[in-house]
Design an enzyme around this catalytic site. Sequence first.
Site, PDB file in Angstrom:
ATOM      1  N   SER A 296       0.672  -1.203   0.031  1.00  0.00           N
ATOM      2  CA  SER A 296      -0.119   0.017  -0.069  1.00  0.00           C
ATOM      3  C   SER A 296       0.910   1.256  -0.057  1.00  0.00           C
ATOM      4  O   SER A 296       1.826   1.428   0.743  1.00  0.00           O
ATOM      5  CB  SER A 296      -0.967   0.245   1.431  1.00  0.00           C
ATOM      6  OG  SER A 296      -1.283   1.336   1.443  1.00  0.00           O
TER       7      SER A 296
ATOM      8  N   LYS B 111      25.118  -6.299  17.289  1.00  0.00           N
ATOM      9  CA  LYS B 111      24.272  -6.583  18.365  1.00  0.00           C
ATOM     10  C   LYS B 111      24.867  -8.007  19.086  1.00  0.00           C
ATOM     11  O   LYS B 111      25.091  -8.872  18.368  1.00  0.00           O
ATOM     12  CB  LYS B 111      22.851  -6.807  18.263  1.00  0.00           C
ATOM     13  CG  LYS B 111      22.235  -7.486  19.317  1.00  0.00           C
ATOM     14  CD  LYS B 111      20.733  -7.564  19.123  1.00  0.00           C
ATOM     15  CE  LYS B 111      19.875  -8.545  20.280  1.00  0.00           C
ATOM     16  NZ  LYS B 111      18.650  -8.892  19.998  1.00  0.00           N
TER      17      LYS B 111
ATOM     18  N   PRO C 239      23.999 -13.531  26.245  1.00  0.00           N
ATOM     19  CA  PRO C 239      24.964 -13.332  24.927  1.00  0.00           C
ATOM     20  C   PRO C 239      24.416 -14.170  23.774  1.00  0.00           C
ATOM     21  O   PRO C 239      23.667 -15.085  24.009  1.00  0.00           O
ATOM     22  CB  PRO C 239      26.356 -13.672  25.496  1.00  0.00           C
ATOM     23  CG  PRO C 239      26.114 -14.840  26.488  1.00  0.00           C
ATOM     24  CD  PRO C 239      24.736 -14.431  27.014  1.00  0.00           C
TER      25      PRO C 239
ATOM     26  N   VAL D 252      -4.871  -2.970  -1.498  1.00  0.00           N
ATOM     27  CA  VAL D 252      -5.768  -4.083  -1.729  1.00  0.00           C
ATOM     28  C   VAL D 252      -7.190  -3.775  -1.171  1.00  0.00           C
ATOM     29  O   VAL D 252      -7.049  -3.322   0.039  1.00  0.00           O
ATOM     30  CB  VAL D 252      -5.109  -5.445  -1.253  1.00  0.00           C
ATOM     31  CG1 VAL D 252      -6.077  -6.619  -1.394  1.00  0.00           C
ATOM     32  CG2 VAL D 252      -3.741  -5.775  -1.863  1.00  0.00           C
TER      33      VAL D 252
HETATM   34  C1  LIG Z   1       6.924  -2.098  19.735  1.00  0.00           C
HETATM   35  C2  LIG Z   1       7.351  -2.896  18.930  1.00  0.00           C
HETATM   36  C3  LIG Z   1       8.855  -3.457  19.126  1.00  0.00           C
HETATM   37  C4  LIG Z   1       9.321  -4.368  18.087  1.00  0.00           C
HETATM   38  N1  LIG Z   1      10.867  -4.674  18.501  1.00  0.00           N
HETATM   39  C5  LIG Z   1      11.232  -5.725  17.748  1.00  0.00           C
HETATM   40  C6  LIG Z   1      12.593  -6.164  17.627  1.00  0.00           C
HETATM   41  O1  LIG Z   1      13.253  -5.584  18.723  1.00  0.00           O
HETATM   42  N2  LIG Z   1      12.942  -7.135  17.217  1.00  0.00           N
HETATM   43  C7  LIG Z   1      12.071  -7.790  16.366  1.00  0.00           C
HETATM   44  O2  LIG Z   1      12.598  -8.706  15.610  1.00  0.00           O
HETATM   45  N3  LIG Z   1      11.027  -7.520  16.178  1.00  0.00           N
HETATM   46  C8  LIG Z   1      10.299  -6.594  16.751  1.00  0.00           C
HETATM   47  N4  LIG Z   1       9.192  -5.893  16.577  1.00  0.00           N
HETATM   48  C9  LIG Z   1       8.305  -6.733  15.691  1.00  0.00           C
HETATM   49  C10 LIG Z   1       8.777  -6.293  14.255  1.00  0.00           C
HETATM   50  O3  LIG Z   1       8.377  -4.849  13.959  1.00  0.00           O
HETATM   51  C11 LIG Z   1       7.911  -6.912  13.117  1.00  0.00           C
HETATM   52  O4  LIG Z   1       8.011  -8.082  13.049  1.00  0.00           O
HETATM   53  C12 LIG Z   1       8.702  -6.474  11.725  1.00  0.00           C
HETATM   54  O5  LIG Z   1       8.601  -5.021  11.673  1.00  0.00           O
HETATM   55  C13 LIG Z   1       7.762  -6.930  10.587  1.00  0.00           C
HETATM   56  O6  LIG Z   1       6.524  -6.133  10.279  1.00  0.00           O
HETATM   57  P1  LIG Z   1       5.680  -6.483   9.163  1.00  0.00           P
HETATM   58  O7  LIG Z   1       6.438  -6.634   7.928  1.00  0.00           O
HETATM   59  O8  LIG Z   1       4.987  -7.721   9.526  1.00  0.00           O
HETATM   60  O9  LIG Z   1       4.476  -5.712   9.171  1.00  0.00           O
HETATM   61  P2  LIG Z   1       4.499  -3.997   8.609  1.00  0.00           P
HETATM   62  O10 LIG Z   1       5.699  -3.331   8.988  1.00  0.00           O
HETATM   63  O11 LIG Z   1       3.260  -3.103   9.557  1.00  0.00           O
HETATM   64  O12 LIG Z   1       4.059  -4.141   7.201  1.00  0.00           O
HETATM   65  C14 LIG Z   1       2.791  -4.132   6.800  1.00  0.00           C
HETATM   66  C15 LIG Z   1       2.827  -3.715   5.255  1.00  0.00           C
HETATM   67  O13 LIG Z   1       1.283  -4.145   4.985  1.00  0.00           O
HETATM   68  C16 LIG Z   1       0.878  -3.001   3.811  1.00  0.00           C
HETATM   69  N5  LIG Z   1      -0.469  -3.206   3.684  1.00  0.00           N
HETATM   70  C17 LIG Z   1      -1.502  -3.134   4.891  1.00  0.00           C
HETATM   71  N6  LIG Z   1      -2.575  -3.146   4.399  1.00  0.00           N
HETATM   72  C18 LIG Z   1      -2.484  -3.123   3.194  1.00  0.00           C
HETATM   73  C19 LIG Z   1      -3.504  -3.136   2.119  1.00  0.00           C
HETATM   74  N7  LIG Z   1      -4.690  -3.218   2.183  1.00  0.00           N
HETATM   75  N8  LIG Z   1      -2.855  -3.243   0.684  1.00  0.00           N
HETATM   76  C20 LIG Z   1      -1.606  -3.275   0.397  1.00  0.00           C
HETATM   77  N9  LIG Z   1      -0.809  -3.354   1.425  1.00  0.00           N
HETATM   78  C21 LIG Z   1      -1.112  -3.391   2.774  1.00  0.00           C
HETATM   79  C22 LIG Z   1       1.514  -1.826   4.359  1.00  0.00           C
HETATM   80  O14 LIG Z   1       1.699  -0.939   3.628  1.00  0.00           O
HETATM   81  C23 LIG Z   1       2.832  -2.272   4.928  1.00  0.00           C
HETATM   82  O15 LIG Z   1       3.611  -2.312   3.599  1.00  0.00           O
HETATM   83  C24 LIG Z   1       8.342  -5.092  17.408  1.00  0.00           C
HETATM   84  C25 LIG Z   1       7.276  -4.592  17.100  1.00  0.00           C
HETATM   85  C26 LIG Z   1       6.793  -3.578  17.896  1.00  0.00           C
HETATM   86  C27 LIG Z   1       5.364  -3.517  17.717  1.00  0.00           C
END
Ligand SMILES: Cc1cc2nc3c(=O)[nH]c(=O)nc-3n(C[C@H](O)[C@H](O)[C@H](O)COP(=O)(O)OP(=O)(O)OC[C@H]3O[C@@H](n4cnc5c(N)ncnc54)[C@H](O)[C@@H]3O)c2cc1C
Length: 516
Positions: free
Chosen positions: A45, A84, A104, A190
Amino acid sequence: MDMHPIRNIVIVGGGTAGWLTAGVIAARHQARIKAGTFSVTLVESPSVNIIGVGEGTWPTIRTTLQKIGVSETEFFRECDASFKQGGRFARWTTGAETDAYYHPLMLPHGFAEVNLAAHWLASGDPRSFCDAVCSQGTLCDDGLAPKSITTAEYDGLANYAYHLDAGKFAPFLQRHCTSKLGVRHVSADVTKVNQTEQGDIQGLETQQAGTIKGDLFIDCTGFASLLLGKTLGVPFKSCSDVLFCDTALAVQVPFERPDAPMASQTNATAQTAGWIWDIALPTRRGIGYVYSSRHSNEEEAQDVLARYVGPQIKTLKVRKIPIRGGHREIFWKNNCVAVGLAAGFLEPLESSAIVLGELSAKLIAEQMPANREVMDIVAKRFNEVTLYRWGRIIDFLKLHYCLTKRTDTQFWIDNTDPAGIPERLQNLLKLWKYQAPWFLDEFDRLEEVFPAASYQYVLYGMGFRTEVDPLDVATTESLAHQLMRENIAVTQKMRAMLPKNREIVQKIHTYGLQTI
Ligand SMILES: Cc1cc2nc3c(=O)[nH]c(=O)nc-3n(C[C@H](O)[C@H](O)[C@H](O)COP(=O)(O)OP(=O)(O)OC[C@H]3O[C@@H](n4cnc5c(N)ncnc54)[C@H](O)[C@@H]3O)c2cc1C
């Protein structure tokens, strides 16, 4: 029988999960992509932002990046990455100022040969468990890197993962996947998901790019879980009865000076109703308070974060991120599989999310079903393995909380309530009163996310005691002493030769790492 071949993979979502999955699948199936018989399309998106957090990783990320053909030097330069070497957990056990231990990334010295934990326990060694069995706590205390500038890309003198800028990582992977691996990128929302009578996804209607058809759909839409959750209706299984943290307050904090020391571990400092992560990148620190909204209101949480960051917080933007702890009941249904936040999320502790995404992507890539008929067999296997992994991670995260001796707030008291401790973990804790965990001890799966060594570091770091009979360890005593002596020598050698974390990152930016 549906012998329809699986040739067109459609990934929805362009966050860390989406692009890592695209890269892993495209790299594994390069020959077919080049021959024009297989395609990977990522639809993202243009209006929904990626989550933009998730800056701590697990060492698997090195193999993942290497396998998809990323240059480690470019990765450091473009993602503001740093090294890290584990986590330093402060104030988790008693809450006192001196209360801290390391988890570690190095295994205890000679881990496959002898269980040093048993010897450390039997001997009453006054050193911390981590210091007695490996070098990495000392390296972190000294702010040293796990390698030098002459160490080849992805090699390390000590095991390592990365800290990275989440806002830069996904666009970096996008450039790599589209320019080097032949992944097709579609920027579109989508709006509708079309299904067959059997429930399979046939195609996606998008606002900007018409209909996109595919054979296998991978849901990487983040917390929205648009395909697996919303369309296919796979229920969400909450784990809030075990892991209480459900809100994060995140902030990016500049260093006081550009050459300030840069920690080579994630600092995790326990607070009244949760804990604060502190991740040092070359450009800034990423800091966040993860807390339980059942045990603290937002105002109190803001105060806790402000006390940690100091007065400059007034000039910074604090972002509130709700966390729904748990995962989907299954991860692959029909011709749709979820990876990343769309599959679930527990909490940031121990950086378990990105690694789970990597392992899922690898499993999909390696077990890519040849046709629709065998897809259900692969899906069943994927669901079993992935469900097991989530369960083990929940146990491991809970271990950090339930071993606490803190009674200063209800949050910590509630964390020791057996009602919130999974039965498998309770049984392991009973067993470990009499035998130290080791790599054969219930850790029977290939690619276990957290091995027995991780449990050892947390258990003994938090003062857990295993009653070891000295006679039981007598047969391996001389080998254990030899390994512990070797550890001292290795630690001294590493201290003398390794550069500071900031120094090597600067050198990587200037000169690059050796590519062979
Ligand atoms: C506070 C916090 C701290 C974290 N810290 C860590 C950490 O230190 N280490 C670690 O391993 N993980 C961590 N995580 C988890 C990590 O951030 C995620 O696992 C990782 O960033 C993957 O995110 P994602 O790609 O699943 O989702 P997102 O980054 O949310 O991506 C979602 C995607 O879907 C798309 N999308 C949504 N709806 C539609 C639609 N209708 N049509 C087309 N596209 C759409 C969006 O545009 C976006 O591109 C943390 C999470 C949180 C909340």
